[in-house]
Design an enzyme around this catalytic site. Structure first.
Site: not given
Length: 467
Positions: A61, A93, A119-121, A163, A424-425
């Site tokens: 990403n 991506t 990141g976590d996403g 982040s 995170g969503e």
């Protein structure tokens, strides 16, 4: 001088603060035949290590988090993969859910693992794509909240470039790209629990870290409108949400995790080789052998709690990060088939601040009369508005007035519903059903290793682990 023959062995060694580093040592020999014998013997030993990946699918990403995912991979990770003779197929991506959609199209079974750089996403995308693909190929309906999901044996590697990198920090102990790459190269394996989230028999999301309603849900929803601020938006939205001090009324029903050892108040944290997680793994294997009626969830006991809550948090791991080294639940385990359900009841703003500060120090963060914590294997939440389920003028007025309050936070009245923060969503459905799936997936990790008093001795050990 006599002609010398040589070969070089590359290995990894432990450094300080959970870091791993790559090093090498060169061996010299006068006898060429003897030198070749050593080389051949070492190659055979390496070939026997089946856990080491040979081919990886890598998703990068370049936009999220630090916006340096591509540079981090090319400069720090790719050279190590090349040195370890690992072939990679790299996908950059270009939009949201690119990795998730791609995993439903490619032949995932030819890879030894999938690596996400971000990141976590980004990890969440890869996890949803991989687990969803496995269930689709196995004929499992993900919309059925009681379905027994098929375990995903294709490991996921995380190269942190986000982040917060909470998932990487909670499973490795540090957010360091080189350390994560070396865990992938040596073929480490860490099972991980995954929670499925449903609403009205409709699958919503999978969660591996934080599922939060109230405080953390409000922070996320507010911060989504301020992406232009970068990572600082979380601090701003957190301060704003703290000042608003909204509470939410509803009902929690949960099933206690009786199969696990210990409790969230224990001092024993989940570490490499955790005996609690191993015990759960054994029980999981026994359940697969014996799928009789005694394992049906309908026979299990449900406990119900009603109240007014500032925050409802469910975590599958400690959720540790640099700002909160112990996390939201320090004793949470990565692979014991349970989640820690944390209920923060309505209290004063000062008391809530005391609770939040406990996340940053060594004190017991559950030692408050307004905080309850339970180890559960499933739970359901219904907001007060959903419970009433009335459509009269009063309720319509409440809904409209609640929306007005969201748009105008200066209003001092209480908001009816919050938003769920799922890794995170945002999830707009307040009424959800959550179930923990024990060790549903695997990471290229080994858990957090205990700090050794003489860590310096590790750096002097020249051949601790051969690649």
């Amino acid at each position: 001088m006599t002609k010398l023959h040589a070969f070089t062995v590359y290995y990894v060694k432990k450094a300080r603060n959970h870091r791993w580093r790559c090093s090498d040592v060169t061996f010299w020999c006068v006898d060429e035949h003897l030198c070749n014998q050593w080389i051949q013997a070492l190659k055979e030993l390496l070939e026997m290590q089946k856990s080491r990946p040979k081919q990886l699918l890598v998703y990068i990403n370049p936009y999220g988090g630090k916006r340096q995912g591509k540079r981090i991979y090319e400069q720090k990770v790719a050279p190590l993969f090349s040195l370890a003779s690992i072939s990679t197929d790299v996908v950059i991506t270009e939009h949201a859910n690119h990795a998730k959609d791609n995993l439903f199209e490619v032949n995932i079974y030819k890879y030894d693992g999938v690596v996400c750089v971000g990141g976590d996403g980004m990890f969440s995308e890869v996890m949803h794509g991989l687990i969803g693909r496995i269930q689709k190929d196995s004929g499992i309906d993900q919309n059925n909240p009681k379905a027994s999901l098929v375990q995903c044996n294709i490991r996921i590697g995380i190269i942190p470039a986000g982040s917060t990198d909470c998932i990487c920090y909670s499973t490795v102990g540090i957010s360091d790209p080189v350390t994560s790459a070396l865990h992938i190269i040596v073929g480490d394996c860490q099972p991980l629990d995954v929670s499925s989230v449903h609403h009205n028999n409709m699958f919503l999301k999978y969660s591996v870290s934080l599922l939060g309603y109230g405080f953390y849900g409000d922070i996320l929803k507010d911060s989504e409108k301020k992406r232009w601020m970068g990572p600082m938006r979380y601090d701003y939205s957190g301060f704003k949400t703290f000042l608003s001090h909204h509470y939410y009324e509803g009902t929690i029903a949960y099933q206690p995790a009786k199969h696990t050892l210990g409790s969230p108040r224990d001092k024993d944290s989940c570490r490499t080789g955790c005996y609690i997680c191993k015990k759960s793994e054994q029980q999981l294997a026994e359940q697969h052998k014996d799928c009789g009626l005694k394992h049906e969830e309908g026979e299990e006991e449900w406990k119900v709690i009603k109240g007014k809550f500032l925050a409802i948090n469910a975590v599958n791991m400690s959720c540790a990060c640099p700002r909160s080294p112990k996390g939201l639940s320090p004793a949470a385990h990565l692979a014991d088939g349970s989640a820690d359900l944390i209920l923060v009841r309505k209290c004063s703003r000062f008391d809530f601040l005391r609770y939040l500060v406990r996340h940053t120090n060594q004190d017991d963060q559950f030692d408050f009369p307004f905080v309850d914590v339970y180890r559960v294997k499933s739970f359901q939440f219904t907001s007060k508005l959903s419970e009433d389920n009335e459509s009269n003028v009063m309720d319509i007025g409440k809904k409209r007035f609640g929306q007005f309050c969201r748009d105008h936070p200066a209003c001092c009245c209480n908001i009816v519903n919050s938003t769920w923060n799922c890794d995170g969503e945002t999830l707009d459905s307040s009424a959800i059903e959550v179930r923990v799936h024990c060790q549903l997936m695997k990471l290229f990790a080994r858990g957090i290793e205990e700090n050794c008093k003489d860590e310096a001795a590790y750096s002097q050990n020249s051949a601790e682990q051969l690649l």
